[in-house]
Design a protein around this motif. Structure first.
Motif, PDB file in Angstrom:
ATOM      1  N   ALA A   1      -3.370   4.598   6.146  1.00  0.00           N
ATOM      2  CA  ALA A   1      -2.294   5.242   7.044  1.00  0.00           C
ATOM      3  C   ALA A   1      -0.903   4.587   5.905  1.00  0.00           C
ATOM      4  N   ALA A   2      -0.884   3.462   5.540  1.00  0.00           N
ATOM      5  CA  ALA A   2       0.276   3.095   4.774  1.00  0.00           C
ATOM      6  C   ALA A   2       0.246   3.816   3.365  1.00  0.00           C
ATOM      7  N   TRP A   3      -0.751   3.997   2.616  1.00  0.00           N
ATOM      8  CA  TRP A   3      -0.656   4.578   1.360  1.00  0.00           C
ATOM      9  C   TRP A   3      -0.570   5.847   1.679  1.00  0.00           C
ATOM     10  N   SER A   4      -1.062   6.624   2.846  1.00  0.00           N
ATOM     11  CA  SER A   4      -0.693   7.906   2.944  1.00  0.00           C
ATOM     12  C   SER A   4       1.022   8.138   3.358  1.00  0.00           C
ATOM     13  N   ASP A   5       1.353   7.329   3.967  1.00  0.00           N
ATOM     14  CA  ASP A   5       2.936   7.161   4.151  1.00  0.00           C
ATOM     15  C   ASP A   5       3.558   7.448   2.746  1.00  0.00           C
ATOM     16  N   GLY A   6       3.227   6.549   1.692  1.00  0.00           N
ATOM     17  CA  GLY A   6       3.976   6.658   0.613  1.00  0.00           C
ATOM     18  C   GLY A   6       3.742   7.739  -0.423  1.00  0.00           C
ATOM     19  N   PHE A   7       2.370   8.216  -0.297  1.00  0.00           N
ATOM     20  CA  PHE A   7       1.901   9.477  -1.108  1.00  0.00           C
ATOM     21  C   PHE A   7       2.679  10.881  -0.456  1.00  0.00           C
ATOM     22  N   GLU A   8       2.586  10.885   0.765  1.00  0.00           N
ATOM     23  CA  GLU A   8       3.137  12.154   1.541  1.00  0.00           C
ATOM     24  C   GLU A   8       4.767  12.311   1.277  1.00  0.00           C
ATOM     25  N   SER A   9       5.395  11.163   1.482  1.00  0.00           N
ATOM     26  CA  SER A   9       6.868  11.105   1.237  1.00  0.00           C
ATOM     27  C   SER A   9       7.310  11.195  -0.161  1.00  0.00           C
ATOM     28  N   GLY A  10       6.479  10.640  -1.025  1.00  0.00           N
ATOM     29  CA  GLY A  10       6.874  10.397  -2.556  1.00  0.00           C
ATOM     30  C   GLY A  10       7.945   9.606  -2.675  1.00  0.00           C
TER      31      GLY A  10
ATOM     32  N   ASP B   1       0.758  -1.329   0.038  1.00  0.00           N
ATOM     33  CA  ASP B   1      -0.122  -0.071  -0.126  1.00  0.00           C
ATOM     34  C   ASP B   1       0.807   1.399  -0.119  1.00  0.00           C
ATOM     35  N   CYS B   2       1.820   1.238   0.789  1.00  0.00           N
ATOM     36  CA  CYS B   2       2.760   2.331   1.020  1.00  0.00           C
ATOM     37  C   CYS B   2       3.615   2.595  -0.473  1.00  0.00           C
ATOM     38  N   TYR B   3       3.868   1.551  -0.945  1.00  0.00           N
ATOM     39  CA  TYR B   3       4.530   1.818  -2.610  1.00  0.00           C
ATOM     40  C   TYR B   3       3.486   2.448  -3.517  1.00  0.00           C
ATOM     41  N   ALA B   4       2.324   1.833  -3.472  1.00  0.00           N
ATOM     42  CA  ALA B   4       1.219   2.212  -4.396  1.00  0.00           C
ATOM     43  C   ALA B   4       1.115   3.825  -3.991  1.00  0.00           C
ATOM     44  N   GLY B   5       1.116   4.190  -2.965  1.00  0.00           N
ATOM     45  CA  GLY B   5       1.140   5.586  -2.593  1.00  0.00           C
ATOM     46  C   GLY B   5       2.447   6.516  -3.262  1.00  0.00           C
TER      47      GLY B   5
END
Length: 265
Positions: free
Chosen positions: A245-254, A195-199
Motif C-alpha cells: 500500500a505504501a509503494w502504491s501511495d507513492g506511485f498513484e500520487s506521483g 516504500d512510498c518514495y520508491a513508488g
C-alpha cells in the motif's frame, strides 16, 4: 552507533563494493573498484527498464544497479532543486559475490544478503548476489512475506524497487527526518515512507514511458515479499499489505508529498 536501514527486516546485508561513486545531479566521479572475478550477468530482463540511451543498456547486474541508482538520483535532484534544497549526495557500494565489507554503522561483514543504507557514511550497500537472487526469484522462500505466500521477487523492476527504497533512506537523512522523528516514531514508519518514495520515483519512469508491461507488478510483488509479521520487534518494517500500500501511495500520487503521512505521530 548508527544503525543500518534494511529493506527487509531479517536481511543480513551485502558486502564490499565493486564500485563506489559520489553522485551528483548529472555526473558521478568514479573511484577505484574492488571486485572478485567477473561481474555476474543480469540477463535479458535487465533491459526491461529503459535507462538512458537505449543503445547502451546495462548488461551486468553491477551496471544495472549503478544505472538505476543514477536514475533515482536524477529524480531526487530535481525534487530537491524544485524545493530550493541542495542536491542529494550519496555513495553506493555494490558488493561482489562472496565478499564482505564494513560500514561505520556497526554491522560487521556485510555480505551476500546485504541491501541497506548507512546514514553514518551516506552509503547504499547492495550485494550483487542479493540483487541477482531478487532478480531470479531465488530469495522467495527466504523472505518473510513470500515465504508465507505474499508476492514474490523476480525481474529487473523488483531489483529497482530495492535500490529506490534504499535511496529513499538517504532522502530521509538529508531532510533531517531521522533527527526530527527518530525518537518519536518506530522503524516501520520510516520504512513505509521509503516504500512510498520508491513508488513516487517509479511513477516518474512510467510517465516517461520507460516501463514495460509487468514492471509495476514486479515492484508490488517485491513489496509484498519483503513484508514481515513481527510488530513486537522494534525493527518491524510493516506487513506485506502495508508495504504494498505504501509503494502504491507513492506511485498513484506521483508525488513525494503523499508520503509525509507516514511520519505523522
Amino acid at each position: 552507533m548508527k544503525k543500518l536501514l534494511f529493506v527487509a527486516g531479517a536481511a543480513a546485508l551485502v558486502a564490499l563494493a565493486a564500485a563506489t561513486v559520489r553522485l551528483g545531479s548529472a555526473e558521478a566521479d568514479d573511484h577505484p573498484a574492488t571486485r572478485s572475478g567477473a561481474a555476474s550477468s543480469a540477463g535479458d530482463g535487465a533491459q526491461g527498464l529503459v535507462l538512458g540511451d537505449e543503445a547502451n543498456q546495462p548488461e551486468t547486474m553491477e551496471e544495472f544497479l549503478t544505472a538505476v541508482t543514477q536514475d533515482v538520483d536524477r529524480y531526487w535532484t530535481a525534487q530537491f532543486e524544485s524545493a530550493g534544497l541542495p542536491e542529494p549526495r550519496v555513495t553506493y557500494a555494490w558488493i561482489p559475490a562472496g565478499m564482505t565489507t564494513q560500514s561505520v554503522c556497526g554491522i560487521d561483514g556485510l555480505g551476500d544478503q546485504a541491501a541497506a543504507y548507512c546514514p553514518g557514511d551516506d552509503t547504499i550497500y547492495v550485494s550483487q548476489k542479493f540483487a541477482e537472487d531478487i532478480y531470479t526469484g531465488a530469495l522467495d522462500r527466504a523472505l518473510p512475506g513470500s515465504a508465507n505466500g505474499y508476492g514474490g521477487t523476480s525481474g529487473d523492476f523488483a531489483v529497482a524497487y530495492i535500490v529506490a527504497h534504499e535511496y529513499a533512506h538517504q532522502v530521509q537523512s538529508e531532510l533531517g527526518l531521522y533527527d526530527r522523528y527518530g525518537q518519536e516514531l518506530p522503524t516501520m514508519n520510516f520504512e513505509l515512507q521509503a516504500d512510498c518514495y520508491a513508488g513516487a520515483w517509479a511513477k516518474s519512469t512510467a510517465d516517461a514511458g520507460r516501463l514495460e508491461e509487468g514492471d509495476v507488478q514486479e515492484a508490488l510483488d517485491a513489496a509484498l515479499a519483503v513484508g514481515d509479521f513481527d510488530p513486537a520487534n522494534p525493527g518491524h518494517h510493516g506487513t506485506p499489505e502495508q508495504r504494498e500500500a505504501a509503494w502504491s501511495d507513492g506511485f498513484e500520487s506521483g508525488s513525494p508529498d503523499a508520503c509525509s503521512k507516514y511520519l505523522q505521530a
